[in-house]
Design a protein around this motif. Structure first.
Motif, PDB file in Angstrom:
ATOM      1  N   ILE A  31       0.855  -1.187   0.000  1.00 31.13           N
ATOM      2  CA  ILE A  31       0.000   0.000   0.000  1.00 31.13           C
ATOM      3  C   ILE A  31       0.889   1.234   0.000  1.00 31.13           C
ATOM      4  O   ILE A  31       1.744   1.392   0.862  1.00 31.13           O
ATOM      5  N   TYR A  32       0.703   2.094  -1.016  1.00 29.51           N
ATOM      6  CA  TYR A  32       1.443   3.358  -1.075  1.00 29.51           C
ATOM      7  C   TYR A  32       0.811   4.371  -0.138  1.00 29.51           C
ATOM      8  O   TYR A  32      -0.402   4.425  -0.002  1.00 29.51           O
ATOM      9  N   SER A  33       1.649   5.206   0.490  1.00 31.81           N
ATOM     10  CA  SER A  33       1.183   6.325   1.329  1.00 31.81           C
ATOM     11  C   SER A  33       0.079   5.906   2.283  1.00 31.81           C
ATOM     12  O   SER A  33      -0.963   6.547   2.347  1.00 31.81           O
ATOM     13  N   GLN A  34       0.333   4.832   3.017  1.00 33.54           N
ATOM     14  CA  GLN A  34      -0.693   4.339   3.921  1.00 33.54           C
ATOM     15  C   GLN A  34      -1.084   5.420   4.940  1.00 33.54           C
ATOM     16  O   GLN A  34      -0.235   6.112   5.469  1.00 33.54           O
TER      17      GLN A  34
ATOM     18  N   GLU B  16      -3.629   7.263  -0.168  1.00 31.23           N
ATOM     19  CA  GLU B  16      -3.476   5.829   0.045  1.00 31.23           C
ATOM     20  C   GLU B  16      -3.908   5.043  -1.183  1.00 31.23           C
ATOM     21  O   GLU B  16      -4.937   5.325  -1.780  1.00 31.23           O
ATOM     22  N   LYS B  17      -3.082   4.054  -1.548  1.00 30.58           N
ATOM     23  CA  LYS B  17      -3.377   3.297  -2.765  1.00 30.58           C
ATOM     24  C   LYS B  17      -2.813   1.893  -2.623  1.00 30.58           C
ATOM     25  O   LYS B  17      -1.621   1.722  -2.439  1.00 30.58           O
ATOM     26  N   GLN B  18      -3.691   0.924  -2.677  1.00 31.04           N
ATOM     27  CA  GLN B  18      -3.207  -0.449  -2.626  1.00 31.04           C
ATOM     28  C   GLN B  18      -2.731  -0.842  -4.014  1.00 31.04           C
ATOM     29  O   GLN B  18      -3.530  -1.027  -4.930  1.00 31.04           O
TER      30      GLN B  18
ATOM     31  N   GLY C 116       0.781  -6.101 -18.239  1.00 26.50           N
ATOM     32  CA  GLY C 116      -0.365  -5.519 -17.549  1.00 26.50           C
ATOM     33  C   GLY C 116      -0.563  -4.090 -17.982  1.00 26.50           C
ATOM     34  O   GLY C 116       0.349  -3.445 -18.496  1.00 26.50           O
ATOM     35  N   HIS C 117      -1.756  -3.616 -17.761  1.00 25.02           N
ATOM     36  CA  HIS C 117      -2.110  -2.251 -18.117  1.00 25.02           C
ATOM     37  C   HIS C 117      -1.289  -1.277 -17.275  1.00 25.02           C
ATOM     38  O   HIS C 117      -0.793  -1.649 -16.224  1.00 25.02           O
ATOM     39  N   THR C 118      -1.154  -0.018 -17.724  1.00 25.14           N
ATOM     40  CA  THR C 118      -0.462   0.986 -16.930  1.00 25.14           C
ATOM     41  C   THR C 118      -1.150   1.117 -15.567  1.00 25.14           C
ATOM     42  O   THR C 118      -2.373   1.223 -15.514  1.00 25.14           O
ATOM     43  N   GLY C 119      -0.372   1.085 -14.519  1.00 29.58           N
ATOM     44  CA  GLY C 119      -0.945   1.219 -13.185  1.00 29.58           C
ATOM     45  C   GLY C 119      -1.393  -0.094 -12.579  1.00 29.58           C
ATOM     46  O   GLY C 119      -2.000  -0.111 -11.509  1.00 29.58           O
ATOM     47  N   SER C 120      -1.077  -1.211 -13.234  1.00 29.91           N
ATOM     48  CA  SER C 120      -1.525  -2.497 -12.697  1.00 29.91           C
ATOM     49  C   SER C 120      -0.592  -3.017 -11.609  1.00 29.91           C
ATOM     50  O   SER C 120      -0.878  -4.040 -10.996  1.00 29.91           O
ATOM     51  N   GLY C 121       0.528  -2.329 -11.384  1.00 28.58           N
ATOM     52  CA  GLY C 121       1.397  -2.712 -10.275  1.00 28.58           C
ATOM     53  C   GLY C 121       2.662  -3.449 -10.678  1.00 28.58           C
ATOM     54  O   GLY C 121       3.368  -3.970  -9.823  1.00 28.58           O
ATOM     55  N   LYS C 122       2.981  -3.458 -11.976  1.00 23.49           N
ATOM     56  CA  LYS C 122       4.168  -4.187 -12.441  1.00 23.49           C
ATOM     57  C   LYS C 122       5.443  -3.623 -11.818  1.00 23.49           C
ATOM     58  O   LYS C 122       6.246  -4.361 -11.251  1.00 23.49           O
ATOM     59  N   SER C 123       5.605  -2.307 -11.934  1.00 21.28           N
ATOM     60  CA  SER C 123       6.839  -1.702 -11.422  1.00 21.28           C
ATOM     61  C   SER C 123       6.941  -1.875  -9.917  1.00 21.28           C
ATOM     62  O   SER C 123       8.024  -2.118  -9.379  1.00 21.28           O
ATOM     63  N   THR C 124       5.823  -1.744  -9.237  1.00 19.69           N
ATOM     64  CA  THR C 124       5.828  -1.915  -7.789  1.00 19.69           C
ATOM     65  C   THR C 124       6.263  -3.326  -7.424  1.00 19.69           C
ATOM     66  O   THR C 124       7.094  -3.517  -6.534  1.00 19.69           O
ATOM     67  N   LEU C 125       5.731  -4.298  -8.148  1.00 19.44           N
ATOM     68  CA  LEU C 125       6.058  -5.694  -7.857  1.00 19.44           C
ATOM     69  C   LEU C 125       7.548  -5.967  -7.998  1.00 19.44           C
ATOM     70  O   LEU C 125       8.181  -6.517  -7.098  1.00 19.44           O
TER      71      LEU C 125
ATOM     72  N   ILE D  79      12.480  10.750   1.747  1.00 23.60           N
ATOM     73  CA  ILE D  79      12.417  11.900   0.846  1.00 23.60           C
ATOM     74  C   ILE D  79      10.966  12.298   0.608  1.00 23.60           C
ATOM     75  O   ILE D  79      10.643  13.454   0.372  1.00 23.60           O
ATOM     76  N   ARG D  80      10.067  11.322   0.722  1.00 24.44           N
ATOM     77  CA  ARG D  80       8.666  11.617   0.488  1.00 24.44           C
ATOM     78  C   ARG D  80       7.994  12.255   1.689  1.00 24.44           C
ATOM     79  O   ARG D  80       6.829  12.619   1.634  1.00 24.44           O
ATOM     80  N   ASP D  81       8.724  12.389   2.795  1.00 24.21           N
ATOM     81  CA  ASP D  81       8.144  13.027   3.972  1.00 24.21           C
ATOM     82  C   ASP D  81       7.998  14.526   3.781  1.00 24.21           C
ATOM     83  O   ASP D  81       7.285  15.181   4.527  1.00 24.21           O
TER      84      ASP D  81
END
Ligand SMILES: Nc1ncnc2c1ncn2[C@@H]1O[C@H](COP(=O)(O)OP(=O)(O)O)[C@@H](O)[C@H]1O
Ligand SMILES: [Mg+2]
Lengths: 282, 274
Positions: free
Chosen positions: A11-14, A19-21, A40-49, B2-4
């Motif tokens: 989860i980003y910016s919890q 906030e974004k899972q 996967g589509h843009t924003g599907s979480g590939k880079s995060t994974l 850095i994101r803080d």
């Protein structure tokens, strides 16, 4: 030698309005030596994974094991993991910084603690592998063309001689010729050295041509995880999530509908051509 | 880490503060900042604290998020605190060891100055949390318009400011990406002495500057391509217009400033040394 991902959530910016899972309950196993495509589509979480795989992002929940060892374990050597799992970011040319190409490619091996000569030897090997001509070694990385910069940056990771190579959309923004060349070189590297390659892309054609296995991501979840043939059999479902099967899949399906007994599982142009020729009896 | 850095960022929420006219928020912020320096008594601090808490609640920006923005300025706060604590010699000595002496006056000044700084930062970040860069530019431009008569390039200044604000999160994101990319190549950003640390920043700073210039160039091109040529004769799609709510807000702020200064100056309140 494998990577095992179990019930991974991120989860980003919890705890804020942003906030974004990005990842939901991902379970995967990538054995050593495989060529895996992630699509996967843009924003599907590939880079995060893929940033989880060398510990750049710490999972909100779940575990990742590298060669059976939990990378979030207390005594796990993260630096060693990063030596073994090389990650080429999207637009890697944006990280070039040295005065000349060769020094930039030496940055990785230098951080690994190799001697000057050894660094240079590895850098030259890597540069040769990505097909950058020797006359560019001493020029400033900022003077190169887009495609050459990309090669230099990929060489920067290859020079570390990783056991697992992850590339995040390495062909984004390149012309078709540059794209084919880079992919060919990656395929060659995989065949020659037997390293694991994880290729993130959103071109089905590219992935179909090279990958042993395809992982389809959709909205942070794994949608399919199997061979290209099986994945592309679901071409209707893929369309629904904004992806498409390779063009040959469509052609083969249409030919089959028209009564020609071709192999609808063909995923590359080569396979399709062979199958059609066979049916036509030539 | 850095994101803080949240200074200058916008925090999307649906609150009455978000809907206020940016001119009101700009004026109110400036008045609030000035008012912090117009009183000495503890009673004034009390009023300022209550006001700030009410504003924070109204803004619907989570308290945790605001506090996160404090982290990068903690060093600055600490330094001010220490300087005030040890260098001001006033009143009785309450602590002394070796060459260090803390006096009542020193402690009082240190604490109050720190509180003021925190209020100052919180107050101004609340404005940017609740105002989009576009609104901020419009508001600033409209407030500074009178200066245009003496040939101050008001529109250009406002435009530069809004671009700068807009770029803070973009550059932070970029820094994050570049840092990750270099860490993936084995860069060590943590260990070593100051000199080594400074040197290890080169692989991050060079690409960051290159990217900042590239982005500036792209933006300039895009503006040119859309025939941007400064403020003269330019009209707005949504011109700023005061509503009853904005007038009420002005009244409340003026009342607050008058109140806090009056209370802070003329209502004595003493607790221990404060
Ligand atoms: N640094 C970040 N902060 C917050 N959200 C992010 C960040 N990076 C990515 N995201 C969000 O996470 C989701 C997955 O992003 P990403 O992994 O980049 O997808 P992909 O690489 O498949 O395009 C997206 O919805 C994106 O908006
Ligand atoms: Mg991506």
């Amino acid at each position: 030698m494998s990577i095992r991902i179990e019930h991974l959530n991120y989860i980003y910016s919890q705890g804020t309005a942003y906030e974004k899972q990005a990842l939901k309950d991902i379970c995967l196993e990538i054995p050593h030596g495989e060529f895996v495509g992630i699509i996967g589509h843009t924003g599907s979480g590939k880079s995060t994974l893929i940033q989880h795989l060398n510990g750049l992002i710490k999972a909100t929940d779940g575990t990742i094991c590298y060669n059976g060892e939990n990378i979030y374990g207390e005594r796990f050597n993260m630096k060693e993991l990063r030596n073994q799992v090389g990650l080429v970011f999207q637009y890697p040319e944006h990280q070039l910084f040295e005065v000349d190409v060769l020094s930039d490619v030496c940055f990785g091996p230098k951080n690994q603690g190799f001697s000057r000569e050894e660094c240079e030897k590895r850098a030259r090997e890597a540069l040769k592998l990505v097909g950058l001509k020797e006359k560019y070694y001493q020029s400033s990385p900022f003077e190169l063309s887009g495609g050459q910069k990309r090669r230099a940056a990929i060489a920067g990771v290859l020079a570390m001689q990783p056991k697992v190579l992850i590339l995040d959309e390495p062909t984004a923004g390149l012309d078709p010729k540059g794209r084919d060349e880079i992919l060919e070189q990656i395929a060659y590297l995989h065949k020659e050295t037997g390293i694991t390659v994880i290729l993130v892309s959103h071109s089905m054609e590219d992935i179909a041509r090279y990958a042993d296995r395809i992982i389809v991501m959709n909205q942070g979840q794994v949608m399919y995880n199997s061979t290209p043939k099986e994945v592309f059999a679901h071409y209707k479902e893929l369309e629904e999530v904004g992806l498409a099967a390779p063009q040959v899949t469509y052609i083969m399906h249409e030919l089959a509908e028209k009564g020609l007994a071709v192999d609808i599982g063909a995923t590359t142009v080569r396979e399709a051509a062979d199958s059609i020729m066979e049916v036509l009896g030539r | 880490m850095i994101r803080d850095i949240t200074i200058g960022q916008y925090y999307p929420a649906k609150s009455i503060l978000h809907r206020l006219d940016p001119r009101v928020k700009l004026t109110a912020t400036v008045l609030y900042l000035i008012s912090l320096f117009l009183f000495k008594n503890l009673s004034g601090y009390l009023v300022a604290t209550v006001f700030l808490i009410v504003i924070i609640r109204l803004s619907k920006v989570p308290f945790k998020f605001i506090m996160r923005g404090m982290r990068p300025v903690i060093m600055l706060l600490m330094i001010t605190l220490l300087f005030n604590l040890f260098l001001i010699k006033e009143g009785e000595v309450i602590f002394s060891a070796w060459i260090f002496k803390i006096t009542e006056g020193g402690l009082r000044n240190a604490v109050l100055m720190a509180v003021r700084l925190i209020y100052l930062i919180t107050g101004s970040s609340l404005m940017t949390f609740t105002t989009t860069p576009n609104e901020l530019t419009d508001g600033l431009e409209s407030l500074l318009k009178p200066l245009g008569r003496i040939h101050v390039p008001v529109h250009e200044i406002a435009m530069m400011m809004s671009i700068a604000l807009r770029f803070i999160p973009i550059l932070l994101e970029e820094t994050d990406k570049i840092m990750k990319a270099q860490i993936a190549r084995g860069a060590d950003l943590e260990s070593g002495n100051i000199l080594q640390k400074a040197k290890s920043m080169i692989p991050i700073l060079v690409p960051l500057f290159v990217s900042a210039f590239r982005r500036a160039n792209d933006l300039a091109m895009a503006m040119e391509a859309r025939c941007y040529r400064g403020g003269e004769g330019r009209t707005k799609m949504n011109p700023l217009r005061y509503t009853g709510r904005d007038k009420a807000a002005y009244a409340i702020v003026i009342l607050y400033v008058a109140g806090v200064v009056a209370v802070g100056r003329y209502v004595p309140l003493h607790i221990w040394i404060f």
